[in-house]
Design a protein around this motif. Sequence first.
Motif, mmCIF file in Angstrom:
data_model
loop_
_atom_site.group_PDB
_atom_site.id
_atom_site.type_symbol
_atom_site.label_atom_id
_atom_site.label_comp_id
_atom_site.label_asym_id
_atom_site.label_seq_id
_atom_site.Cartn_x
_atom_site.Cartn_y
_atom_site.Cartn_z
ATOM 1 N N UNK A 165 104.973 -21.451 20.027
ATOM 2 C CA UNK A 165 104.174 -20.912 21.127
ATOM 3 C C UNK A 165 104.541 -19.446 21.350
ATOM 4 N N UNK A 166 103.542 -18.654 21.608
ATOM 5 C CA UNK A 166 103.772 -17.238 21.880
ATOM 6 C C UNK A 166 104.468 -17.120 23.238
ATOM 7 N N UNK A 167 105.406 -16.174 23.347
ATOM 8 C CA UNK A 167 106.076 -16.009 24.643
ATOM 9 C C UNK A 167 105.070 -15.608 25.714
ATOM 10 N N UNK A 168 105.266 -16.205 26.892
ATOM 11 C CA UNK A 168 104.338 -15.912 27.985
ATOM 12 C C UNK A 168 104.586 -14.500 28.517
ATOM 13 N N UNK A 169 103.520 -13.792 28.697
ATOM 14 C CA UNK A 169 103.597 -12.458 29.266
ATOM 15 C C UNK A 169 103.354 -12.597 30.759
ATOM 16 N N UNK A 170 104.338 -12.150 31.542
ATOM 17 C CA UNK A 170 104.173 -12.263 32.979
ATOM 18 C C UNK A 170 103.247 -11.157 33.467
ATOM 19 N N UNK A 171 102.318 -11.584 34.284
ATOM 20 C CA UNK A 171 101.339 -10.633 34.803
ATOM 21 C C UNK A 171 102.001 -9.749 35.866
ATOM 22 N N UNK A 172 101.517 -8.538 35.959
ATOM 23 C CA UNK A 172 101.995 -7.620 36.995
ATOM 24 C C UNK A 172 101.590 -8.180 38.350
ATOM 25 N N UNK A 173 102.508 -8.154 39.316
ATOM 26 C CA UNK A 173 102.112 -8.633 40.641
ATOM 27 C C UNK A 173 101.079 -7.705 41.274
ATOM 28 N N UNK A 174 100.285 -8.289 42.137
ATOM 29 C CA UNK A 174 99.260 -7.489 42.817
ATOM 30 C C UNK A 174 99.925 -6.418 43.672
ATOM 31 N N UNK A 175 99.186 -5.363 43.959
ATOM 32 C CA UNK A 175 99.721 -4.227 44.728
ATOM 33 C C UNK A 175 100.184 -4.680 46.107
ATOM 34 N N UNK A 176 99.464 -5.616 46.705
ATOM 35 C CA UNK A 176 99.841 -6.108 48.033
ATOM 36 C C UNK A 176 101.197 -6.805 47.983
ATOM 37 N N UNK A 177 101.448 -7.586 46.913
ATOM 38 C CA UNK A 177 102.715 -8.291 46.769
ATOM 39 C C UNK A 177 103.853 -7.292 46.621
ATOM 40 N N UNK A 178 103.635 -6.247 45.840
ATOM 41 C CA UNK A 178 104.668 -5.221 45.658
ATOM 42 C C UNK A 178 104.974 -4.555 46.993
ATOM 43 N N UNK A 179 103.957 -4.233 47.771
ATOM 44 C CA UNK A 179 104.174 -3.588 49.073
ATOM 45 C C UNK A 179 104.907 -4.523 50.028
ATOM 46 N N UNK A 180 104.537 -5.794 50.041
ATOM 47 C CA UNK A 180 105.217 -6.750 50.914
ATOM 48 C C UNK A 180 106.684 -6.909 50.527
ATOM 49 N N UNK A 181 106.976 -6.903 49.257
ATOM 50 C CA UNK A 181 108.374 -6.991 48.803
ATOM 51 C C UNK A 181 109.164 -5.758 49.233
ATOM 52 N N UNK A 182 108.536 -4.586 49.135
ATOM 53 C CA UNK A 182 109.219 -3.353 49.574
ATOM 54 C C UNK A 182 109.522 -3.405 51.068
ATOM 55 N N UNK A 183 108.569 -3.911 51.824
ATOM 56 C CA UNK A 183 108.767 -4.004 53.275
ATOM 57 C C UNK A 183 109.889 -4.995 53.558
ATOM 58 N N UNK A 184 109.864 -6.151 52.892
ATOM 59 C CA UNK A 184 110.901 -7.163 53.081
ATOM 60 C C UNK A 184 112.271 -6.605 52.735
#
Length: 142
Positions: free
Chosen positions: A118-137
């Motif tokens: 099986x080909x290694x799974x490529x993780x998708x980039x998180x949505x911009x909103x998720x990145x902003x929420x993580x920065x705030x957290x």
Amino acid sequence: MSFVQEFREFAIKGNVIDLAVGVIIGGAFGKIVDSVVKDLIMPVVGLVFGKLDFSNLFIPLGAVPEGIAPSLTAYRDAGVPVFAYGSFITIALNFLILAFIIFLMIKQINRIKREAPAAPEVQAEPAEEVVLLREIRDSLKK
């Protein structure tokens, strides 16, 4: 788009070419299987059942004119209706062998497909909103 251009696009598509190659190879493969049945298997089956020519087994269904050799070809040429069960058995055996060989081929193809790593799974980039929420957290944790 003209009719000729549409036909050209259709004829050049991969599926049509794959189908043509499959039909050609299938025809050649069918001849090989037919030869295996006719030349290798049916003589052995005929020997077991005590007949020399298994495909020549038949029952005449009509009046047989005098002077005709008792063979399937001669009766058919004379227009005598015949129940050619030997020919049917040969063709049915041919079909069974061909179906069995195709089954084995598909089984092996499926086995090979399952064994492919099986080909290694490529993780998708998180949505911009998720990145902003993580920065705030993360900034609130400090």
